[in-house]
Design a protein around this motif. Structure first.
Motif, PDB file in Angstrom:
ATOM      1  N   LEU A 174      34.816 -55.073 -82.866  1.00  0.00           N
ATOM      2  CA  LEU A 174      34.763 -54.236 -84.066  1.00  0.00           C
ATOM      3  C   LEU A 174      33.741 -53.118 -83.907  1.00  0.00           C
ATOM      4  O   LEU A 174      33.987 -51.973 -84.311  1.00  0.00           O
ATOM      5  CB  LEU A 174      34.431 -55.102 -85.290  1.00  0.00           C
ATOM      6  N   GLU A 193      40.370 -55.544 -88.465  1.00  0.00           N
ATOM      7  CA  GLU A 193      39.918 -56.697 -89.254  1.00  0.00           C
ATOM      8  C   GLU A 193      41.075 -57.665 -89.509  1.00  0.00           C
ATOM      9  O   GLU A 193      40.890 -58.883 -89.507  1.00  0.00           O
ATOM     10  CB  GLU A 193      39.316 -56.214 -90.570  1.00  0.00           C
ATOM     11  N   ILE A 253      40.152 -60.858 -87.642  1.00  0.00           N
ATOM     12  CA  ILE A 253      39.505 -61.760 -88.611  1.00  0.00           C
ATOM     13  C   ILE A 253      40.529 -62.477 -89.491  1.00  0.00           C
ATOM     14  O   ILE A 253      40.607 -63.702 -89.498  1.00  0.00           O
ATOM     15  CB  ILE A 253      38.513 -60.973 -89.501  1.00  0.00           C
ATOM     16  N   LEU A 311      31.639 -61.284 -90.647  1.00  0.00           N
ATOM     17  CA  LEU A 311      33.044 -61.073 -90.290  1.00  0.00           C
ATOM     18  C   LEU A 311      33.958 -61.284 -91.497  1.00  0.00           C
ATOM     19  O   LEU A 311      34.784 -60.426 -91.829  1.00  0.00           O
ATOM     20  CB  LEU A 311      33.446 -62.013 -89.147  1.00  0.00           C
ATOM     21  N   ARG A 357      34.382 -58.844 -94.418  1.00  0.00           N
ATOM     22  CA  ARG A 357      35.160 -57.623 -94.212  1.00  0.00           C
ATOM     23  C   ARG A 357      36.571 -57.707 -94.791  1.00  0.00           C
ATOM     24  O   ARG A 357      37.218 -56.671 -94.996  1.00  0.00           O
ATOM     25  CB  ARG A 357      35.281 -57.330 -92.708  1.00  0.00           C
ATOM     26  N   ILE A 358      37.066 -58.928 -95.026  1.00  0.00           N
ATOM     27  CA  ILE A 358      38.452 -59.052 -95.494  1.00  0.00           C
ATOM     28  C   ILE A 358      38.476 -59.498 -96.956  1.00  0.00           C
ATOM     29  O   ILE A 358      37.550 -60.166 -97.416  1.00  0.00           O
ATOM     30  CB  ILE A 358      39.259 -60.040 -94.613  1.00  0.00           C
TER      31      ILE A 358
END
Length: 771
Positions: free
Chosen positions: A262, A286, A290, A319, A322-323
Motif C-alpha cells: 500500500l 485496499e 485487505i 489496515l 482503511r475499509i
C-alpha cells in the motif's frame, strides 16, 4: 527550429497569384512536411516567413474577392479558408497513416519508445503549424467556431483530434498493455524508465478535448483508457499475489507485506501518475489486499490479543481501518476479551470472601484496565470506538463479577474501603505525587461504577470517621478527592462531604474559643483537676453517623468535663441541643500502676473502655455485674470491650478463662508488659461494623426510593400527562447516573405516588400529574 540547416527537398515555387489555391497549397504542403517529418533540419527563417506570407496573402485576397463578387459578407474568405483547412486536415490523416503503419511493427517497451517519440514529434510540429496558420486561426477558424461549428478547431487542436481519431483508437490498447507490463516489472522489483509511463499519461490527458470548448481539455480519455485499465490490472495483480502469499505464509507476515504494498502504490502516484488516481487506486488496492482477506485477519486478532502482540495489532488496526466497517468485529472481540480478562482477574482474589483485601480487589480491577487502556492508546491510536469498547467491558467486569455475585453493592463498597485505606494516615503514599496517583486510580474505577450512590454512602461514612478521629493522611488529599468526585458526579453528590469539612474547621475555632473562656471562668485548681478534652460539633443533616446502639452512664469525671463545655456552648448558641455520640469518642489513660523503664504506659481507649478502666481506681477487683450497673452498657457492647482488654492482658478474669457473665470478676494486671509505650485498645467491634453495614444498606434503599419518586414527580410536573412505559424509561434515564434502577422498583414508586395523590391513572395506560 534550425536556421542554419537547409531543407531536405527544394521547395516548390511560391504561388504567383494570391487566389491560386493549388499553387498555394503545394508550397504550404512542402513546408508542413518539412516541419512534420524533418524537425531536425526544418526550414530556415526566410522560408518560414514565405510560408506564413503565402497563407496571409491567400486569406486576404479571398476576403477582397468575397466582398466584390458575393452577396454574403466574408463568404469568399469562408469558402477558401475552409478549403485550406480541409487540405491540411487531409494531409494530417495521410501523415498519421504512415506513422501508424510503422508503429504496429513494435511491441512492449519498443512500442512505448516509438509511441512517445512520435507523440513528441507530432505535438511539437503541431505547435509550429499552429503558429504558421495563426492568421487562419484568428479569422476563418474563429468565425466558424463563433457560429457554433463543432467540427472546426484551432490548428493545434486539429492535430490532437486527428491523432485521437486516426491513431489512438487503434493503438491505445497495445500502448496501455505495454505500460501495464512495465509497471508490473516495477512491482516485481525491477528498475524501469518511469518517464515513459509519465509521457503516456500526459498524452492521454492531452487528448481529452472538451466538445463544448475545444480550447479546454478534460480527463475523460485519460480516465477511460488509462485510469480504468490501470486500476483493473492493479486489482488483479494484488488479488493473485495476496492469494499466493497467504497460501505459504502467516497472516502476520501477510499484513506486513500488505502494508508495504500500500505504501509503494501511494509513493508511485506522484512519480508518474496523476494525483486524481490516488483515491480510486488506493480503494482498489485496499479491496484486493485487505477487504478480500479481512475475515482471515480478524480471526488472527484473538491470537494477537492472547499473546499481547501489540505491534501486530497496531498493524492490523491500520489496515482494517482503511475499509468500510473493517474494525467493527475487532471492537466486539476486544470488548469480550477485556471483559473475560477482568472477570478472571477478580476471580483470582475473590476466594477470600468477607476477608477480601480491598486493595487486592481494586488492584485486580485496575490491572486489566491499565493494560488494555495502554493498548488502546498505542495500538488503536486512542480511537473513540475502541475506548467505548474498553469502557463497556470495564463496566461489565467491575459491576458484575464473582465478588459482587450475591451483593451488587459489593464493588462500590470495596472501592470506598480502599479509598479509606489510601486516605488514612497509615497509607504508604509518602509523596504527594504517589497520593495523587492512588486517588486517580480510585477515580478510574469509580467512573465505571453503576451504583455510585452506594459508594457515596460508604465513602461519606469512612470520611466522617477519618475526620472525627483525626486519622486523615492529608487535608489536601481529602480535598483533592472530593474535588475529583465533584467533577465526575456534580455538586449535589459532594455537597454533604464539603459541609463535613466545614464543621471540622468550625469545631477547631470553637475549641480555641472554649479554651479562652475556660481560662477566664476557672481558677488554676479547677483546671488542674479537669480532663483535657477536645470537642467536635457535627451538623445532624450532613454527617452519616448512627446513634449509639447502647445506653451509657459516663463516669463523674467525664460528666463534669462535658457539662462545662455544654454551659459554654449553650451561652454561645442558645437554641441548639447537643447529642453526645459516645461510641465515637475516644481518649487516653495513663496507667500509673504499670511502667516501661519507669515511664507509665498510656492506653488509647474508647469512652466505654475508659469508663471500665476508671472503675479500677477505686478497687483492683471489679465484678462483671458492677460493670453493667455502673457503666449502664448493654452486654453486646460491654463484652467486646472487655474482650479486647483481656486479649491485651491489661486485665485478667477471675476465675481464669471465664466468659463475661454474672459472677465473673476482673483484676488489674500489675505485671502488664508491652513493647510499645502507647498501647491501642480502641479496636473496632465486628458486630457493630456488621450492623453499620446493614443500616447503611437500608439507608441506601430508602434514599433510592426517594430519588426515584422525586424524579417521577419532576418528569410529570413538566409533561402533565405521559404513557406509563415512557415514564418508566425517562425515570431510568434520570437516575442511572447514581445507580441502575430496577423496573419493578420504579413501578412501585409510581403506585406510591398515585396513593399519595401526586399522580392519577388516565385512559390508554396514561398517567396524569395532580398539582
Amino acid at each position: 527550429m534550425s536556421k542554419a540547416a537547409a531543407p531536405a527537398n527544394p521547395p516548390p515555387p511560391m504561388p504567383t497569384s494570391r487566389e491560386d489555391i493549388n499553387g498555394t497549397w503545394r508550397f504550404l504542403e512542402w513546408g508542413v512536411e518539412q516541419i512534420m517529418s524533418h524537425l531536425d533540419s526544418g526550414v530556415d527563417l526566410r522560408t518560414y516567413m514565405s510560408l506564413y506570407t503565402s497563407i496571409h496573402n491567400f486569406c486576404t485576397a479571398q476576403k477582397a474577392v468575397g466582398q466584390t463578387n458575393l452577396t454574403s459578407n466574408h463568404r469568399g474568405a469562408h469558402l477558401l479558408g475552409e478549403e485550406l483547412y480541409h487540405r491540411l486536415n487531409e494531409y494530417l490523416k495521410r501523415h498519421l497513416q504512415g506513422v501508424h503503419a510503422e508503429m504496429v511493427k513494435h511491441s512492449d517497451e519498443a512500442l512505448l519508445t516509438y509511441y512517445i517519440q512520435q507523440w513528441k514529434r507530432y505535438t511539437t510540429a503541431g505547435s509550429y503549424n499552429n503558429h504558421l496558420f495563426r492568421y487562419l486561426n484568428r479569422h476563418w477558424v474563429k468565425r466558424e467556431m463563433d457560429e457554433g461549428k463543432k467540427d472546426v478547431f484551432d490548428i493545434y487542436t486539429l492535430h490532437l483530434v486527428r491523432w485521437k481519431e486516426d491513431m489512438f483508437g487503434s493503438t491505445q490498447n497495445a500502448v496501455m498493455d505495454a505500460v501495464l507490463r512495465l509497471v508490473e516489472k516495477q512491482r516485481n522489483g525491477e528498475t524501469i524508465e518511469q518517464s515513459k509511463v509519465k509521457e503516456v499519461v500526459l498524452s492521454f490527458v492531452a487528448l481529452g478535448i472538451d466538445e463544448a470548448d475545444s480550447t479546454k481539455t478534460n480527463l475523460e480519455v485519460y480516465r477511460q483508457y488509462f485510469e480504468r485499465p490501470y486500476i483493473e490490472a492493479t486489482q488483479q495483480y494484488y488479488k493473485n499475489e495476496s492469494s499466493t502469499f497467504l497460501a505459504e505464509n502467516s497472516v502476520v507476515d501477510y499484513m506486513k507485506k500488505a502494508e508495504r504494498r500500500l505504501d509503494e502504490e501511494k509513493e508511485r502516484v506522484p512519480l508518474f501518475l496523476l494525483a486524481e488516481i490516488m483515491q480510486p487506486l488506493m480503494k482498489c488496492c485496499e479491496a484486493a489486499l485487505i477487504a478480500d482477506h479481512a475475515v482471515l485477519m480478524r480471526d488472527e486478532f484473538q491470537i494477537l490479543l492472547d499473546n499481547d502482540r501489540e505491534e501486530d495489532m497496531a498493524r492490523m488496526y491500520k489496515l482494517l481501518a482503511r475499509i468500510p466497517e473493517g474494525l467493527d468485529p475487532l471492537r466486539n472481540r476486544f470488548e469480550n476479551h477485556v471483559r473475560r480478562a477482568g472477570l478472571l482477574s477478580v476471580e483470582k482474589v475473590a476466594d477470600q470472601g468477607e476477608s477480601l483485601d480491598p486493595k487486592a480487589f481494586v488492584d485486580a480491577l485496575l490491572e486489566v484496565h491499565t493494560q488494555y487502556a495502554t493498548l488502546v492508546q498505542s495500538a488503536f491510536t486512542g480511537e473513540s470506538e475502541f475506548v467505548r469498547s474498553l469502557d463497556n467491558a470495564c463496566r461489565e467486569y467491575i459491576n458484575r463479577n464473582k465478588v459482587c455475585a450475591k451483593n451488587s453493592a459489593r464493588s462500590p463498597q470495596m472501592l470506598a474501603k480502599h479509598a479509606d485505606n489510601v486516605l488514612k494516615r497509615s497509607t504508604k503514599a509518602t509523596e504527594e505525587d504517589d497520593m495523587e496517583k492512588m486517588l486517580n486510580q480510585v477515580m478510574t474505577v469509580f467512573k465505571y461504577l453503576e451504583d455510585k450512590d452506594v459508594f457515596q454512602k460508604f465513602y461519606s461514612q469512612t470520611l466522617a470517621k477519618r475526620l472525627v478521629h483525626g486519622t486523615s493522611a492529608s487535608p489536601d488529599a481529602e480535598t483533592s478527592m472530593i474535588s475529583k468526585l465533584k467533577d465526575a458526579s456534580g455538586f449535589e453528590y459532594t455537597n454533604k462531604l464539603q459541609r463535613m469539612f466545614q464543621d471540622i474547621q468550625t469545631s477547631k475555632d470553637l475549641n480555641s474559643a472554649y479554651d479562652d473562656w475556660l481560662g477566664q471562668v476557672l481558677d488554676k485548681e479547677d483546671k488542674k483537676g479537669g480532663i483535657d478534652a477536645n470537642y467536635q460539633i457535627l451538623g445532624t443533616g450532613f454527617w452519616p453517623l448512627q446513634p449509639p446502639t447502647t445506653t451509657f452512664t459516663p463516669p463523674p469525671s467525664i460528666v463534669k468535663t462535658y457539662e462545662r463545655f455544654q454551659n459554654f456552648y449553650t451561652q454561645k448558641h442558645g437554641g441548639r441541643k447537643l447529642t453526645w455520640l459516645w461510641h465515637l469518642c475516644k481518649g487516653e489513660i495513663r496507667a500509673n500502676y504499670a511502667k516501661l523503664n519507669k515511664v507509665p504506659y498510656t492506653f488509647q481507649v474508647s469512652t466505654y473502655q475508659m469508663a471500665i478502666l476508671l472503675m479500677f481506681n477505686d478497687s483492683d477487683n471489679v465484678s462483671y455485674d458492677d460493670m453493667l450497673a455502673i457503666t449502664g452498657l448493654q452486654k453486646e457492647t460491654l463484652d467486646p470491650s472487655l474482650g479486647i482488654m483481656l486479649k491485651a492482658k491489661v486485665i485478667t478474669a477471675s476465675p481464669e478463662g471465664a466468659t463475661p457473665q454474672s459472677g465473673t470478676s476482673y483484676n488489674l494486671n500489675y505485671g502488664f508488659r508491652n513493647k510499645k509505650l502507647k498501647v491501642n485498645l480502641n479496636m473496632a467491634i465486628k458486630s457493630e461494623q456488621k450492623q453499620e453495614v446493614e443500616d447503611t444498606q437500608k439507608t441506601i434503599e430508602e434514599d433510592r426510593k426517594m430519588l426515584m419518586q422525586s424524579a417521577i414527580v419532576r418528569i410529570m410536573k413538566s409533561r402533565k400527562t405521559m404513557k406509563h412505559q415512557l415514564l418508566v424509561g425517562e425515570t431510568v434515564t434520570q437516575v442511572k447516573s447514581r445507580f441502575s434502577p430496577k423496573i419493578p422498583d420504579i413501578k412501585k414508586c409510581i403506585d406510591i405516588l398515585i396513593e399519595k395523590e401526586y399522580l392519577e391513572r388516565l385512559d390508554n395506560d396514561e398517567l396524569g400529574y395532580l398539582a
